[in-house]
Write a protein that holds these residues in place. Structure first.
Motif, PDB file in Angstrom:
ATOM      1  N   THR A 105      53.031  30.112  13.650  1.00 16.56           N
ATOM      2  CA  THR A 105      54.405  29.610  13.655  1.00 16.56           C
ATOM      3  C   THR A 105      54.762  28.971  12.318  1.00 16.56           C
ATOM      4  OG1 THR A 105      54.357  29.226  16.044  1.00 16.56           O
ATOM      5  CG2 THR A 105      56.017  28.033  14.781  1.00 16.56           C
ATOM      6  N   LEU A 148      54.721  35.340  19.028  1.00  9.85           N
ATOM      7  CA  LEU A 148      55.630  34.272  18.627  1.00  9.85           C
ATOM      8  C   LEU A 148      56.156  33.494  19.812  1.00  9.85           C
ATOM      9  CD1 LEU A 148      57.665  36.121  15.857  1.00  9.85           C
ATOM     10  CD2 LEU A 148      55.651  34.674  15.624  1.00  9.85           C
ATOM     11  N   SER A 158      55.410  39.622  16.119  1.00  9.21           N
ATOM     12  CA  SER A 158      56.644  39.733  16.896  1.00  9.21           C
ATOM     13  C   SER A 158      56.532  40.842  17.934  1.00  9.21           C
ATOM     14  CB  SER A 158      57.823  40.003  15.954  1.00  9.21           C
ATOM     15  OG  SER A 158      59.011  40.179  16.687  1.00  9.21           O
ATOM     16  N   ARG A 159      55.960  41.975  17.523  1.00 13.79           N
ATOM     17  CA  ARG A 159      55.835  43.116  18.427  1.00 13.79           C
ATOM     18  C   ARG A 159      54.910  42.812  19.597  1.00 13.79           C
ATOM     19  NH1 ARG A 159      52.930  47.447  19.561  1.00 13.79           N
ATOM     20  NH2 ARG A 159      51.210  46.822  18.225  1.00 13.79           N
ATOM     21  N   HIS A 181      55.448  40.993  11.426  1.00 16.27           N
ATOM     22  CA  HIS A 181      56.029  42.078  12.227  1.00 16.27           C
ATOM     23  C   HIS A 181      55.184  42.354  13.462  1.00 16.27           C
ATOM     24  CE1 HIS A 181      58.009  45.882  13.165  1.00 16.27           C
ATOM     25  NE2 HIS A 181      56.812  46.425  13.253  1.00 16.27           N
TER      26      HIS A 181
END
Length: 251
Positions: free
Chosen positions: A198, A249, A244-245, A241
């Motif tokens: 984070t 997160l 997130s996928r 990326h």
């Protein structure tokens, strides 16, 4: 990353050995090492024979594209698991988007199969008792209609086994839930890694992250490196990326 480089080298060695064996197929003595199985039906029969003959372990790399025998039709796998054969299987993540696939995975897990998931796999592969391997003639083909290679103990088989173990080590474990569905247990970050990620994605430097969490710079860098290895990426941008996928997160 070190593991990705090892996988790349194993794939290069595998390609070199495969070309070497294809180049000498005219020599009848080489049929002791590698056989060509022609046609989807013949490949399916060999696949079943390998599972029926397995006494210890079956290893498999399962691509999302349809194989000659679908997961729900593979009755030989059920029989092998019932008699105590260990199955270690790595599945492409895209396969989980297919209707009913998650339920099939849950059933296999309950039967004792060990399953892991990863991104793109280099090829489709089945190995029985570390002594016999089956892989498509054209690894990038959507199916095995064109035939397959049956590989006996050799340098090529050793390379295939090495490649499988590298892919297995880098894949995420799949576990059953109480409801019978599946989850990617390895995709759950612990609290420390979640906070590091984070702060990293918020733009803080490694030094600043260490100050926030009471860690040394070296510890932060080591844990970020482990996160990148786990996500199978080579840059921090790619890590963001992939995080997130995978839903990291939201941890």
């Amino acid at each position: 990353m070190q593991r990705q480089e090892e996988i790349r080298r194993a794939q290069l060695e595998l390609g070199r050995l495969a070309e070497q064996y294809r180049g000498v197929m005219a020599d009848r003595s080489d049929t002791d090492v590698i056989e060509v199985v022609r046609g989807a039906q013949a490949v399916a029969q060999r696949f079943g024979q390998m599972q029926r003959g397995a006494s210890n372990e079956v290893l498999a790399l399962v691509k999302a594209s349809v194989a000659v025998v679908s997961a729900d039709e593979n009755v030989d796998e059920d029989a092998a698991l019932a008699r105590g054969v260990t199955y270690r299987v790595v599945v492409e993540r895209a396969a989980f988007a297919k209707p009913g696939f998650v339920d099939l995975v849950a059933e296999s897990l309950k039967a004792g199969e060990q399953i892991r998931v990863t991104g793109d796999l280099p090829l489709r592969l089945v190995v029985a008792d570390r002594a016999l391997a089956l892989l498509p003639l054209a690894p990038t083909a959507a199916d095995s209609a064109g035939g397959a290679l049956l590989v006996h103990p050799s340098g090529l088989l050793d390379a295939l086994l090495h490649l499988f173990e590298l892919v297995w080590a880098g894949a995420n474990e799949v576990l059953p839930t109480d409801e019978g569905a599946t989850e990617l247990a390895a995709d759950r970050l612990d609290d420390v890694d979640a906070r590091i990620l984070t702060l990293l994605l918020a733009g803080l430097t490694d030094q600043a992250i260490g100050g926030q969490l009471g860690m040394s710079l070296r510890t932060v860098q080591r844990r970020v490196s482990q996160l990148m290895d786990r996500a199978q990426v080579v840059t921090r941008f790619q890590l963001g990326h992939e995080a997130s996928r995978r839903g990291w997160l939201g941890v």
